[in-house]
Design a protein around this motif. Structure first.
Motif, PDB file in Angstrom:
ATOM      1  N   HIS A 184      34.596  24.054  35.351  1.00 32.65           N
ATOM      2  CA  HIS A 184      35.337  24.607  36.721  1.00 32.65           C
ATOM      3  C   HIS A 184      35.002  22.818  36.239  1.00 32.65           C
ATOM      4  N   ILE A 190      45.840  35.835  36.163  1.00 31.18           N
ATOM      5  CA  ILE A 190      44.626  36.360  37.479  1.00 31.18           C
ATOM      6  C   ILE A 190      45.354  38.215  36.887  1.00 31.18           C
ATOM      7  N   SER A 192      37.007  40.572  38.317  1.00 33.54           N
ATOM      8  CA  SER A 192      35.811  40.794  38.144  1.00 33.54           C
ATOM      9  C   SER A 192      34.941  41.235  39.107  1.00 33.54           C
ATOM     10  N   ILE A 231      30.361  39.376  32.030  1.00 36.55           N
ATOM     11  CA  ILE A 231      30.114  40.427  30.694  1.00 36.55           C
ATOM     12  C   ILE A 231      28.858  39.229  30.126  1.00 36.55           C
ATOM     13  N   ASN A 278      29.202  39.902  41.000  1.00 37.90           N
ATOM     14  CA  ASN A 278      29.973  40.111  40.019  1.00 37.90           C
ATOM     15  C   ASN A 278      29.868  40.938  39.789  1.00 37.90           C
ATOM     16  N   TYR A 305      29.595  43.313  35.824  1.00 39.99           N
ATOM     17  CA  TYR A 305      29.166  42.756  34.425  1.00 39.99           C
ATOM     18  C   TYR A 305      29.159  43.800  33.439  1.00 39.99           C
ATOM     19  N   ILE A 318      34.449  36.357  28.385  1.00 40.20           N
ATOM     20  CA  ILE A 318      33.735  35.517  28.514  1.00 40.20           C
ATOM     21  C   ILE A 318      32.067  35.415  29.544  1.00 40.20           C
ATOM     22  N   GLY A 377      29.137  33.064  31.007  1.00 42.83           N
ATOM     23  CA  GLY A 377      28.511  31.668  31.586  1.00 42.83           C
ATOM     24  C   GLY A 377      26.913  32.331  31.821  1.00 42.83           C
ATOM     25  N   LYS A 378      26.353  33.129  32.734  1.00 39.44           N
ATOM     26  CA  LYS A 378      25.287  32.946  33.024  1.00 39.44           C
ATOM     27  C   LYS A 378      23.966  32.942  32.106  1.00 39.44           C
TER      28      LYS A 378
HETATM   29  P1  5BU Z   1      29.371  34.598  34.400  1.00 36.91           P
HETATM   30  O1  5BU Z   1      27.935  33.712  35.130  1.00 36.91           O
HETATM   31  O2  5BU Z   1      28.946  34.652  33.330  1.00 36.91           O
HETATM   32  O3  5BU Z   1      29.633  35.513  36.293  1.00 36.91           O
HETATM   33  O4  5BU Z   1      30.952  33.654  34.697  1.00 36.91           O
HETATM   34  C1  5BU Z   1      31.996  33.761  35.001  1.00 36.91           C
HETATM   35  C2  5BU Z   1      32.751  33.073  34.179  1.00 36.91           C
HETATM   36  O5  5BU Z   1      33.636  32.961  34.611  1.00 36.91           O
HETATM   37  C3  5BU Z   1      32.416  32.175  36.075  1.00 36.91           C
HETATM   38  O6  5BU Z   1      32.525  30.967  35.471  1.00 36.91           O
HETATM   39  C4  5BU Z   1      33.920  32.743  36.596  1.00 36.91           C
HETATM   40  O7  5BU Z   1      34.228  31.640  37.740  1.00 36.91           O
HETATM   41  C5  5BU Z   1      34.881  33.207  36.127  1.00 36.91           C
HETATM   42  N1  5BU Z   1      35.748  34.044  36.165  1.00 36.91           N
HETATM   43  C6  5BU Z   1      34.646  35.575  36.553  1.00 36.91           C
HETATM   44  O8  5BU Z   1      33.820  36.259  36.112  1.00 36.91           O
HETATM   45  N2  5BU Z   1      35.444  36.309  36.722  1.00 36.91           N
HETATM   46  C7  5BU Z   1      36.855  36.579  37.022  1.00 36.91           C
HETATM   47  O9  5BU Z   1      37.529  37.395  36.618  1.00 36.91           O
HETATM   48  C8  5BU Z   1      38.074  35.572  36.524  1.00 36.91           C
HETATM   49  C9  5BU Z   1      37.025  34.262  36.147  1.00 36.91           C
HETATM   50 BR1  5BU Z   1      39.383  34.980  37.169  1.00 36.91          BR
END
Ligand code: 5BU
Length: 456
Positions: free
Chosen positions: A264, A346, A350, A394, A406, A408, A424, A426-427
């Motif tokens: 980002h 998109i 999530s 994820i 979000n 998961y 994908i 992240g954290k």
């Molecule tokens: P996380 O830390 O694993 O929750 O990061 C997820 C990344 O994917 C984060 O950069 C979000 O902006 C991105 N993302 C998401 O979480 N969900 C979505 O539906 C979309 C992108 Br599109």
């Protein structure tokens, strides 16, 4: 010919079967679409249908009736009037104001509810409705549907422990229509091809990366698959860090085990083009692609400006960018996308409380499939085989302290259930004390889940 079959020929004349190119709610593409909504305008047929359905559930015990919105609502209403068993109404989405209830009507926790559905394909949307109803404390044991498309839905629902009956199966009704000369030659051909054993198997089966590569014409889509196959990794790491040095060190550390690094770019405090050129060098050396998750969401011309201009000049370095389709096809038509950049749309996010509904997703998928610059899409469900499916949200642990609303899911669910192609994370990785070790674990689990899902 029995009562049921005679009834089907009557409703067939209302135009309930259409031929063409459709994306179903489940994400599966289909050359035939079956829509029972016209019956709602024929009270005489609604009454007949409810009588046939009631006969099927004669020995079931239930205290409430609920139709899966919207097509099954008038059918469930008629069933309720004829049987004198109360109806409850399931909302498709939360109103966003007032009571925010998902179920309307008079009911008590612990009551047994009969669920009514029109067409069963994969069973996924039915299972989602069941979850919503069960959340209210109601019990679902029995389901009745009008038509089984014989695409695995009934088996999926039974596997979850529910009893389900259907009035018609697609195979038997197509046979009747053919025998009674209700279908044109061309229509018979389309149906035979679509419902052939081989095609049914392909629709249910996941498509391997090699097979997908043949369906994708965009060079970046092909390149991403080549990297994935070569490095045996379908892991994309989301480097949501605000410091450029930290991003570079993460890219160096994980570069060998990922197929993509997602940024980002607008959250980086010390963004500079020298940072981008260092990152680009790492991506070339370690062979992964750079995703800019900008989620362009404005009208076409503004998207174009945001993509090419400003301090980030995304079009000069990104391999893949993400775009919302909220403003329609024009959001991607006028981007002036260089040949070496691929688009990910998109279709569904999530986040908890997302506003994406089935209709939006269907329309977004339709736009995505038709545009050759789109290599894939983000969605929390299965999508058409011609698109690559990217799954964010994820984590090995579903319940995550810092989930920031979000949703998961485990990599196994993404690959085996949703037939995703890439995860994908992240954290789950960058917040870990041992980023390399945990990233390798995600890679391994995701790759094994993909390999297992091809065997299913
Ligand atoms: P996380 O830390 O694993 O929750 O990061 C997820 C990344 O994917 C984060 O950069 C979000 O902006 C991105 N993302 C998401 O979480 N969900 C979505 O539906 C979309 C992108 Br599109």
């Amino acid at each position: 010919m029995g009562k049921k079959e005679r009834f089907f020929l009557k409703i067939y004349n209302l135009g309930i079967i259409k031929f063409g190119n459709f994306t179903l709610k489940s994400g599966i593409s289909s050359s035939i679409y079956i829509d029972f909504r016209p019956i709602a305008s024929r009270p005489d047929l609604l009454i007949k249908l409810s009588e046939l359905l009631l006969q099927e559930v004669l020995y079931y015990k239930f205290e409430l009736i609920c139709g899966v919105p919207y097509a099954a609502v008038p059918i469930a209403t008629t069933l309720s009037i004829r049987s004198k068993i109360p109806l409850i109404i399931k909302r498709k989405e939360n109103k966003g104001y007032g009571t925010e209830r998902m179920i309307e009507g008079i009911y008590k926790k612990g009551q047994n509810c009969l669920l009514v559905e029109d067409v069963i394909t994969s069973g996924d949307s039915l299972l989602k409705t069941i979850v919503d109803i069960e959340k209210e404390g109601l019990i679902i044991k029995n389901i009745i549907s009008i038509l089984d498309r014989e695409q695995g839905g009934i088996e999926n629902i039974k596997k979850m422990g529910y009893k389900i009956k259907t009035l018609f199966r697609i195979g038997e009704i197509l046979k009747i229509l053919e025998e009674k000369h209700f279908l044109k030659k061309q229509e018979i051909h389309i149906i035979r091809l679509y419902f052939s054993k081989k095609n049914r198997k392909t629709l249910q089966k996941r498509i391997s990366y090699e097979e997908k590569r043949k369906k994708i014409f965009h060079p970046i889509g092909k390149r991403l698959i080549d990297i994935t196959l070569k490095k045996k990794t379908n892991l994309i790491v989301s480097a949501d860090l605000v410091n450029s040095k930290k991003i570079l060190s993460l890219a160096n550390l994980l570069g060998d085990i990922i197929c993509g690094l997602k940024l980002h770019v607008d959250i980086i405090n010390d963004f500079s083009h020298s940072f981008i050129s260092s990152l680009k060098n790492i991506s070339i050396k370690k062979n992964f692609l750079l995703f800019e998750d900008r989620k362009f969401c404005d009208v076409g011309y503004t998207n174009y400006l945001q993509f090419h201009y400003g301090i980030h000049k995304i079009s000069s370095w990104a391999d893949i960018i993400t775009v919302h389709l909220i403003s329609g096809n024009s959001s991607i038509q006028n981007l002036n996308l260089p040949e070496n950049i691929g688009l990910i749309t998109i279709s569904e996010m999530s986040s908890i409380g997302k506003l994406f509904d089935d209709n939006y997703i269907r329309k977004a998928l339709n736009i995505s499939i038709k545009n050759p610059k789109v290599i894939g899409t983000v969605a929390q469900r299965r999508v058409d085989n011609r698109l690559l499916l990217f799954t964010p949200g994820i984590n090995f642990s579903k319940i995550n302290k810092n989930n920031f609303n979000n949703t998961y899911i485990h990599p196994n669910t993404a690959f085996e259930k949703n037939k995703s192609d890439f995860i994908i994370v992240g954290k789950g990785i960058y917040n870990s004390h041992n980023q390399k070790k945990i990233a390798e674990k995600y890679r391994k689990v995701a790759w094994t889940a993909y390999e297992n899902s091809i065997k299913i």
